[in-house]
Scaffold this motif. Structure first.
Motif, short mmCIF file in Angstrom:
data_model
loop_
_atom_site.label_atom_id
_atom_site.label_comp_id
_atom_site.label_asym_id
_atom_site.label_seq_id
_atom_site.Cartn_x
_atom_site.Cartn_y
_atom_site.Cartn_z
N ARG A 80 0.88 -1.29 0.07
CA ARG A 80 -0.29 0.13 0.05
C ARG A 80 0.80 1.27 0.08
N ALA A 81 1.99 1.16 1.01
CA ALA A 81 2.61 2.50 0.96
C ALA A 81 3.43 2.60 -0.54
N PHE A 82 3.91 1.36 -1.26
CA PHE A 82 4.59 1.42 -2.30
C PHE A 82 3.59 1.99 -3.52
N ALA A 83 2.40 1.77 -3.46
CA ALA A 83 1.31 2.17 -4.47
C ALA A 83 1.09 3.69 -4.24
N ILE A 84 1.08 4.19 -2.94
CA ILE A 84 0.93 5.65 -2.75
C ILE A 84 1.99 6.51 -3.20
N GLY A 85 3.30 5.72 -2.97
CA GLY A 85 4.37 6.32 -3.21
C GLY A 85 4.56 6.43 -4.81
N VAL A 86 4.20 5.54 -5.58
CA VAL A 86 4.37 5.53 -6.94
C VAL A 86 3.43 6.60 -7.57
N VAL A 87 2.13 6.62 -7.04
CA VAL A 87 1.15 7.64 -7.68
C VAL A 87 1.69 8.91 -7.59
N SER A 88 2.10 9.24 -6.43
CA SER A 88 2.37 10.55 -5.89
C SER A 88 3.65 11.04 -6.79
N LEU A 89 4.78 10.10 -7.10
CA LEU A 89 5.76 10.30 -7.85
C LEU A 89 5.43 10.58 -9.23
N GLY A 90 4.27 9.87 -9.68
CA GLY A 90 3.76 10.11 -11.13
C GLY A 90 3.11 11.46 -11.15
N ALA A 91 2.51 12.02 -10.12
CA ALA A 91 1.73 13.28 -10.05
C ALA A 91 2.70 14.46 -9.98
N PHE A 92 3.74 14.05 -9.29
CA PHE A 92 4.84 15.25 -9.07
C PHE A 92 5.59 15.41 -10.62
N LEU A 93 6.04 14.35 -10.96
CA LEU A 93 6.70 14.29 -12.45
C LEU A 93 5.95 14.85 -13.54
N ALA A 94 4.48 15.00 -13.34
CA ALA A 94 3.52 15.23 -14.22
C ALA A 94 3.49 16.85 -14.04
N TYR A 95 3.38 17.26 -12.94
CA TYR A 95 3.35 18.70 -12.53
C TYR A 95 4.64 19.36 -13.03
N LEU A 96 5.83 19.02 -13.08
CA LEU A 96 6.77 19.46 -13.39
C LEU A 96 6.56 20.06 -15.12
N ARG A 97 6.00 19.31 -15.98
CA ARG A 97 5.66 19.90 -17.29
C ARG A 97 5.04 21.15 -17.09
N VAL A 98 4.28 21.33 -15.89
CA VAL A 98 3.73 22.81 -16.04
C VAL A 98 4.76 23.81 -15.34
#
Length: 308
Positions: A209-227
């Motif tokens: 569960r912690a790994f799943a939350i971390g992966v989703v958070s990392l993906g959202a942060f990397l997508a935010y970098l595009r903005v």
């Protein structure tokens, strides 16, 4: 008695200098009357010392006031350069702080740009290594869906033909963001896979569960970098993120509910899945070559600007 009356009562001219504001020209010309008139000198030698002292003080008072005003003016003139110098020092301090803040922001932007450019290479290499060391049906299906998701994003980008924000380094259409589409697909697929199998790879439930939350958070942060770095607008990133996450949800549900059962009944169809995956990886390799060319071109332009 006549001398006492002269000493006690000032002249009308002295009344004028007491009641009106003193100026440097008018007060400087006034001098004690004792130095010019003999009557005042004779009065100073008389026993009535109190009356003579009051007369002299009444005459000297405007000169004292004049000196006091001149001292205040000199003090004000000295205070002006100190205030201006303090103001100049505060301006220099603010300018230096702004320069330091600008340098810190520039260094942080350089780090974020390097992270953004390396994301696609790191994610692609991780996916290939996972396929190499864990070549299961679920892995093949996940990577096939990832490439299909990227192709859908490219096609939708050409159809919508939405321009990127002003000042972007690229000129191709930006709706939806390809980075956000791929990152959201992979992160959500991994999180949903752990949701379907909470004890995958022999791990505890809280770890997955912690790994799943971390992966989703990392993906959202990397997508935010595009903005953050000016490559896309918020709507472009949000549309890409929604496309990738929805594709991941539909793809994993279809794989769990139909594909695995179908391959369990007909194992010979597994070669078809492998063939589709090889073709998809070939198409992905072509885009990866384009990435390398863009990276080399950007590095050459950075070196050229640094030398100039």
């Amino acid at each position: 008695m006549l001398l006492l009356r002269v000493g006690v009562h000032p002249t009308p001219q002295e009344h004028h200098y007491r009641d009106t504001p003193a100026s440097s020209s008018s007060l400087s010309c006034l001098r004690p009357a004792s130095s010019s008139s003999p009557s005042s000198s004779s009065s100073s030698s008389t026993p009535s010392s109190s009356s003579s002292s009051s007369s002299s003080s009444s005459v000297v008072f405007p000169e004292r006031r004049n000196r006091f005003i001149q001292k205040r003016r000199r003090g004000h003139r000295r205070a002006v350069p100190s205030s201006s110098s303090s103001f100049g020092g505060s301006v220099v301090a603010v300018a230096s702080e702004s320069c330091e803040r600008r340098d810190k922001m520039a260094s942080s932007n350089v780090f974020l740009e390097c992270l953004n450019e390396s994301t696609k290479f790191v994610v692609s290499a991780t996916a290939m290594l996972f396929l190499l060391f864990h070549p299961t049906v679920e892995t093949c299906w996940c990577l096939l869906g990832s490439i299909v998701n990227s192709v859908n994003g490219k096609l939708l980008k050409r159809v919508l033909n939405h321009s990127r924000p002003n000042g972007a380094k690229k000129v191709d259409p930006g709706m939806p963001s390809s980075h956000a589409t791929s990152l959201s697909y992979l992160s959500w697929y991994a999180a949903l896979a752990f949701a379907f199998e909470p004890n995958a790879f022999g791990l505890a439930t809280h770890v997955t569960r912690a790994f799943a939350i971390g992966v989703v958070s990392l993906g959202a942060f990397l997508a935010y970098l595009r903005v953050k770095l000016g490559f896309h607008t918020w709507p472009q990133v949000l549309v890409g993120y929604g496309l990738g996450s929805s594709t991941a949800s539909l793809w994993i549900v279809f794989g769990k509910s139909y594909l695995i059962r179908h391959l369990a009944r007909r194992p010979e169809d597994l070669k078809n899945l492998h063939a589709c995956l090889v073709v998809a990886i070939g198409l992905f390799a072509l885009s990866a070559i384009t990435w390398v060319k863009e990276l080399v071109a950007s590095y050459a332009s950075m070196r050229k600007t640094s030398t100039e």
